[in-house]
Every structure is written in structure tokens, then in C-alpha cells.
Design a protein around this motif. Structure first.
Motif, PDB file in Angstrom:
ATOM      1  N   ALA A 155      16.490  -6.808  38.026  1.00  0.00           N
ATOM      2  CA  ALA A 155      16.654  -8.224  37.691  1.00  0.00           C
ATOM      3  C   ALA A 155      15.440  -8.744  36.948  1.00  0.00           C
ATOM      4  O   ALA A 155      15.381  -9.925  36.605  1.00  0.00           O
ATOM      5  N   HIS A 156      14.462  -7.870  36.718  1.00  0.00           N
ATOM      6  CA  HIS A 156      13.211  -8.229  36.067  1.00  0.00           C
ATOM      7  C   HIS A 156      12.791  -7.117  35.106  1.00  0.00           C
ATOM      8  O   HIS A 156      13.317  -6.007  35.143  1.00  0.00           O
ATOM      9  N   HIS A 157      11.810  -7.420  34.271  1.00  0.00           N
ATOM     10  CA  HIS A 157      11.152  -6.421  33.438  1.00  0.00           C
ATOM     11  C   HIS A 157      10.059  -5.706  34.235  1.00  0.00           C
ATOM     12  O   HIS A 157       9.385  -6.321  35.062  1.00  0.00           O
ATOM     13  N   THR A 158       9.874  -4.441  33.971  1.00  0.00           N
ATOM     14  CA  THR A 158       8.612  -3.781  34.276  1.00  0.00           C
ATOM     15  C   THR A 158       7.675  -4.039  33.094  1.00  0.00           C
ATOM     16  O   THR A 158       8.116  -4.496  32.029  1.00  0.00           O
ATOM     17  N   PRO A 159       6.377  -3.755  33.219  1.00  0.00           N
ATOM     18  CA  PRO A 159       5.502  -3.894  32.044  1.00  0.00           C
ATOM     19  C   PRO A 159       5.966  -3.047  30.867  1.00  0.00           C
ATOM     20  O   PRO A 159       5.888  -3.482  29.703  1.00  0.00           O
ATOM     21  N   GLU A 160       6.446  -1.825  31.162  1.00  0.00           N
ATOM     22  CA  GLU A 160       6.952  -0.983  30.074  1.00  0.00           C
ATOM     23  C   GLU A 160       8.153  -1.631  29.400  1.00  0.00           C
ATOM     24  O   GLU A 160       8.292  -1.583  28.166  1.00  0.00           O
ATOM     25  N   HIS A 161       9.023  -2.244  30.187  1.00  0.00           N
ATOM     26  CA  HIS A 161      10.159  -2.950  29.606  1.00  0.00           C
ATOM     27  C   HIS A 161       9.685  -4.079  28.693  1.00  0.00           C
ATOM     28  O   HIS A 161      10.258  -4.310  27.619  1.00  0.00           O
ATOM     29  N   ALA A 162       8.667  -4.823  29.131  1.00  0.00           N
ATOM     30  CA  ALA A 162       8.134  -5.909  28.298  1.00  0.00           C
ATOM     31  C   ALA A 162       7.626  -5.367  26.972  1.00  0.00           C
ATOM     32  O   ALA A 162       7.863  -5.967  25.907  1.00  0.00           O
ATOM     33  N   GLY A 163       6.938  -4.221  27.029  1.00  0.00           N
ATOM     34  CA  GLY A 163       6.456  -3.604  25.797  1.00  0.00           C
ATOM     35  C   GLY A 163       7.594  -3.196  24.888  1.00  0.00           C
ATOM     36  O   GLY A 163       7.545  -3.405  23.664  1.00  0.00           O
ATOM     37  N   ARG A 164       8.639  -2.618  25.460  1.00  0.00           N
ATOM     38  CA  ARG A 164       9.799  -2.201  24.656  1.00  0.00           C
ATOM     39  C   ARG A 164      10.508  -3.402  24.046  1.00  0.00           C
ATOM     40  O   ARG A 164      10.914  -3.377  22.874  1.00  0.00           O
ATOM     41  N   THR A 165      10.667  -4.460  24.824  1.00  0.00           N
ATOM     42  CA  THR A 165      11.313  -5.664  24.296  1.00  0.00           C
ATOM     43  C   THR A 165      10.516  -6.228  23.121  1.00  0.00           C
ATOM     44  O   THR A 165      11.089  -6.586  22.082  1.00  0.00           O
ATOM     45  N   ALA A 166       9.194  -6.306  23.274  1.00  0.00           N
ATOM     46  CA  ALA A 166       8.350  -6.821  22.192  1.00  0.00           C
ATOM     47  C   ALA A 166       8.437  -5.940  20.955  1.00  0.00           C
ATOM     48  O   ALA A 166       8.502  -6.431  19.823  1.00  0.00           O
ATOM     49  N   SER A 167       8.448  -4.622  21.179  1.00  0.00           N
ATOM     50  CA  SER A 167       8.514  -3.695  20.053  1.00  0.00           C
ATOM     51  C   SER A 167       9.848  -3.797  19.323  1.00  0.00           C
ATOM     52  O   SER A 167       9.900  -3.878  18.091  1.00  0.00           O
TER      53      SER A 167
ATOM     54  N   SER B  52       1.199  -1.915  26.968  1.00  0.00           N
ATOM     55  CA  SER B  52       0.623  -1.392  25.721  1.00  0.00           C
ATOM     56  C   SER B  52       1.099   0.020  25.409  1.00  0.00           C
ATOM     57  O   SER B  52       1.035   0.451  24.254  1.00  0.00           O
ATOM     58  N   SER B  53       1.582   0.735  26.413  1.00  0.00           N
ATOM     59  CA  SER B  53       2.084   2.089  26.173  1.00  0.00           C
ATOM     60  C   SER B  53       3.415   2.082  25.431  1.00  0.00           C
ATOM     61  O   SER B  53       3.857   3.124  24.941  1.00  0.00           O
ATOM     62  N   ARG B  54       4.062   0.915  25.345  1.00  0.00           N
ATOM     63  CA  ARG B  54       5.366   0.807  24.676  1.00  0.00           C
ATOM     64  C   ARG B  54       5.342  -0.154  23.490  1.00  0.00           C
ATOM     65  O   ARG B  54       6.367  -0.359  22.840  1.00  0.00           O
ATOM     66  N   TYR B  55       4.179  -0.727  23.209  1.00  0.00           N
ATOM     67  CA  TYR B  55       4.074  -1.725  22.139  1.00  0.00           C
ATOM     68  C   TYR B  55       2.721  -1.576  21.486  1.00  0.00           C
ATOM     69  O   TYR B  55       1.682  -1.569  22.163  1.00  0.00           O
ATOM     70  N   SER B  56       2.714  -1.475  20.157  1.00  0.00           N
ATOM     71  CA  SER B  56       1.475  -1.185  19.434  1.00  0.00           C
ATOM     72  C   SER B  56       0.685  -2.427  19.049  1.00  0.00           C
ATOM     73  O   SER B  56      -0.452  -2.323  18.580  1.00  0.00           O
ATOM     74  N   GLY B  57       1.260  -3.612  19.248  1.00  0.00           N
ATOM     75  CA  GLY B  57       0.562  -4.841  18.889  1.00  0.00           C
ATOM     76  C   GLY B  57      -0.378  -5.310  19.982  1.00  0.00           C
ATOM     77  O   GLY B  57      -0.610  -4.616  20.996  1.00  0.00           O
ATOM     78  N   GLU B  58      -0.901  -6.504  19.809  1.00  0.00           N
ATOM     79  CA  GLU B  58      -1.836  -7.077  20.783  1.00  0.00           C
ATOM     80  C   GLU B  58      -1.091  -7.463  22.059  1.00  0.00           C
ATOM     81  O   GLU B  58      -0.049  -8.111  22.015  1.00  0.00           O
ATOM     82  N   VAL B  59      -1.651  -7.065  23.188  1.00  0.00           N
ATOM     83  CA  VAL B  59      -1.080  -7.405  24.493  1.00  0.00           C
ATOM     84  C   VAL B  59      -2.152  -8.095  25.331  1.00  0.00           C
ATOM     85  O   VAL B  59      -3.290  -7.627  25.409  1.00  0.00           O
ATOM     86  N   SER B  60      -1.798  -9.210  25.953  1.00  0.00           N
ATOM     87  CA  SER B  60      -2.727  -9.906  26.840  1.00  0.00           C
ATOM     88  C   SER B  60      -1.965 -10.415  28.054  1.00  0.00           C
ATOM     89  O   SER B  60      -0.739 -10.309  28.126  1.00  0.00           O
ATOM     90  N   TYR B  61      -2.709 -10.962  28.992  1.00  0.00           N
ATOM     91  CA  TYR B  61      -2.136 -11.504  30.226  1.00  0.00           C
ATOM     92  C   TYR B  61      -2.179 -13.022  30.178  1.00  0.00           C
ATOM     93  O   TYR B  61      -3.139 -13.623  29.673  1.00  0.00           O
ATOM     94  N   ALA B  62      -1.163 -13.651  30.736  1.00  0.00           N
ATOM     95  CA  ALA B  62      -1.075 -15.119  30.766  1.00  0.00           C
ATOM     96  C   ALA B  62      -1.978 -15.671  31.870  1.00  0.00           C
ATOM     97  O   ALA B  62      -1.504 -16.112  32.920  1.00  0.00           O
ATOM     98  N   GLU B  63      -3.253 -15.665  31.629  1.00  0.00           N
ATOM     99  CA  GLU B  63      -4.226 -16.140  32.610  1.00  0.00           C
ATOM    100  C   GLU B  63      -4.026 -17.637  32.852  1.00  0.00           C
ATOM    101  O   GLU B  63      -4.003 -18.429  31.916  1.00  0.00           O
ATOM    102  N   PRO B  64      -3.860 -18.054  34.112  1.00  0.00           N
ATOM    103  CA  PRO B  64      -3.674 -19.472  34.386  1.00  0.00           C
ATOM    104  C   PRO B  64      -4.807 -20.318  33.811  1.00  0.00           C
ATOM    105  O   PRO B  64      -5.981 -19.956  33.912  1.00  0.00           O
ATOM    106  N   GLY B  65      -4.451 -21.419  33.168  1.00  0.00           N
ATOM    107  CA  GLY B  65      -5.429 -22.318  32.568  1.00  0.00           C
ATOM    108  C   GLY B  65      -5.710 -22.059  31.106  1.00  0.00           C
ATOM    109  O   GLY B  65      -6.333 -22.894  30.446  1.00  0.00           O
ATOM    110  N   THR B  66      -5.265 -20.912  30.595  1.00  0.00           N
ATOM    111  CA  THR B  66      -5.546 -20.585  29.194  1.00  0.00           C
ATOM    112  C   THR B  66      -4.473 -21.162  28.279  1.00  0.00           C
ATOM    113  O   THR B  66      -3.331 -21.402  28.699  1.00  0.00           O
TER     114      THR B  66
END
Length: 250
Positions: free
Chosen positions: A193-205, A231-245
């Protein structure tokens, strides 16, 4: 004018000491959009804008970690120091009745429509809010759930909401400048029902996104691990949604 998103919180399934649940403030010029109103996000929202200055609220789905602060916002809008017309609220089918069912504690239904001007979302829903165009797509989360694409000033930002990997999110995010994508699951299962990080990379790619920001990282992951794995599934810039940023599209 930049199109930007400020992370109010991204914890799941409950707030941590320094991280509320899911909530984001999307801004472009004077346009202010509260995207998801998870538990604890109303407080940090007020560091950046007042409730009376919001142009709209958009809710991806009705799980509490994405919508609970609508309840406290209701009291602020009707019974405190906030003076304004009802806030346009875009949410899944049944939003008004769900809010009223919780808030009503007597013989008369709580007047949620006095606080919120509610429009129910559907796949392909599109609306202009201030200087921004909002496009909604249905995604796969086991309940009515939606992803959001915001376009303004020639830039775009796409938010997954909560969802398993699905073609509709890829299409919604096609060519987007920033993809804000949930990465809650630590591992792949048969009933995702959710993405794994690898899934997020694949979706972005697959979407050709210009940048990936992982968010809503589950309790059995660290933000660093989520970024590394995406980042293992997506070659572009990857960052984390740090609260407050604040993240700028483009």
C-alpha cells in the motif's frame, strides 16, 4: 516567483518529538496551499502563514496521519481569532461527513461547511488556486487516495500522497521538476500500500522527474537509508524531506 514546498512534517504513523505527521505548505508568490493536514502540522504551518491567509487545503486521503489537524483547524476557523470565509477544502469523497461525525457531540450535526467549502476530489480533477493549477490523480492505497501535481510559473511539483507503485502516479509526475514521494515500506510485500525507497526511485526515473525528495519514511527506515536506497534506482538528485526545510522547484 518560485514554486516551493515547505515540509511541516512527514512522520508516520504518529508524530515524533520533532516531526509532525504529513503536512506541506506549497507556495507561489502570494498563493498558499496546505497539502495534507496530518497530526501536529497546524502548529508549524503558522510559522509560515496564517489560517486566514490560506488559499486552500488539499487532502490526499482520510487516514489520521494526513488529515487529523482538520479537526483543530475547524475550531480555529469558527471559534477563535480567525476571521475569514470558509476555506476551500479539496478532499476525498466523504470528507464532510467524516469530519462532522467526529466533531458532532449532540443532537445537531457540527457545521463543518461553515469552516470549509468542501469539494470532493476525483481522478482527473483540476482547479486553479491563486496562481497555481492543481491536478489530481487517483492512486492505489486501498481506500480513496490521490496524488497531486501543482504547476505555477512554468514549474511543477508532484506529491504522491500515500500509494503503492502505480502507473497513474508515474503519469501524474511525468517531467515534473520535483517529485515528493512517500517511502514508508522497508521491504516489498504481496499487499503493498506504500512505496519502498527503491519504488520511489523507480517512479522518479520512469516519470523523468528532475529531482526526487523522499518523504513519509517509515519507522523501520532511517532517512539516510531511504535516500541511499532510492538513489540505487534513480540517477538524479535525491534528498530527504527534512521537517522545516523549504524545497524550490527548478
Amino acid at each position: 516567483m518560485d514554486l516551493s514546498v515547505t515540509v511541516l512534517g512527514c512522520a508516520t504513523p504518529y508524530p515524533s518529538v520533532d516531526n509532525p505527521c504529513s503536512g506541506y505548505l506549497v507556495s507561489h508568490g502570494g498563493t498558499r496551499l496546505w497539502v495534507d493536514a496530518g497530526a501536529g502540522t497546524l502548529g508549524p504551518l503558522q510559522r509560515h502563514t496564517r489560517l486566514q491567509d490560506l488559499d486552500a487545503i488539499w487532502i490526499s486521503h482520510l487516514h489520521a496521519d494526513h488529515s487529523a489537524d482538520l479537526l483543530t483547524a475547524y475550531y480555529a476557523l469558527l471559534f477563535a481569532d480567525v476571521e475569514r470565509d470558509p476555506v476551500p477544502l479539496y478532499g476525498p469523497p466523504g470528507t464532510a461527513d467524516r469530519l462532522a461525525a467526529f466533531l458532532t457531540n449532540g443532537p445537531e450535526r457540527s457545521p463543518v461547511e461553515s469552516a470549509f467549502a468542501i469539494t470532493e476530489l476525483h481522478d482527473g480533477h483540476q482547479v486553479t488556486v491563486g496562481s497555481a493549477t492543481l491536478t489530481t490523480a487517483a492512486v492505489e492505497h486501498g481506500i480513496p487516495a490521490f496524488g497531486l501535481r501543482v504547476e505555477a510559473g512554468g514549474r511543477s511539483l508532484t506529491y504522491s500522497g500515500d500509494t503503492a507503485r502505480c502507473a497513474s502516479l508515474v503519469e501524474l509526475a511525468r517531467g515534473t521538476d520535483v517529485l515528493l514521494c512517500e517511502s514508508e515500506s522497508a521491504e516489498e510485500t504481496a499487499d503493498m500500500a506504500h512505496h519502498t525507497p527503491e519504488h520511489a526511485g523507480r517512479t522518479a526515473s520512469e516519470a523523468g522527474a528532475g529531482r526526487l525528495v523522499v518523504t513519509h519514511v517509515g519507522r523501520f527506515l532511517t532517512s539516510r537509508d531511504a535516500v541511499t536506497r532510492a538513489s540505487s534506482r534513480y540517477s538524479g538528485e535525491v534528498s530527504y524531506a527534512e521537517p522545516g526545510t523549504t524545497i524550490t522547484a527548478g
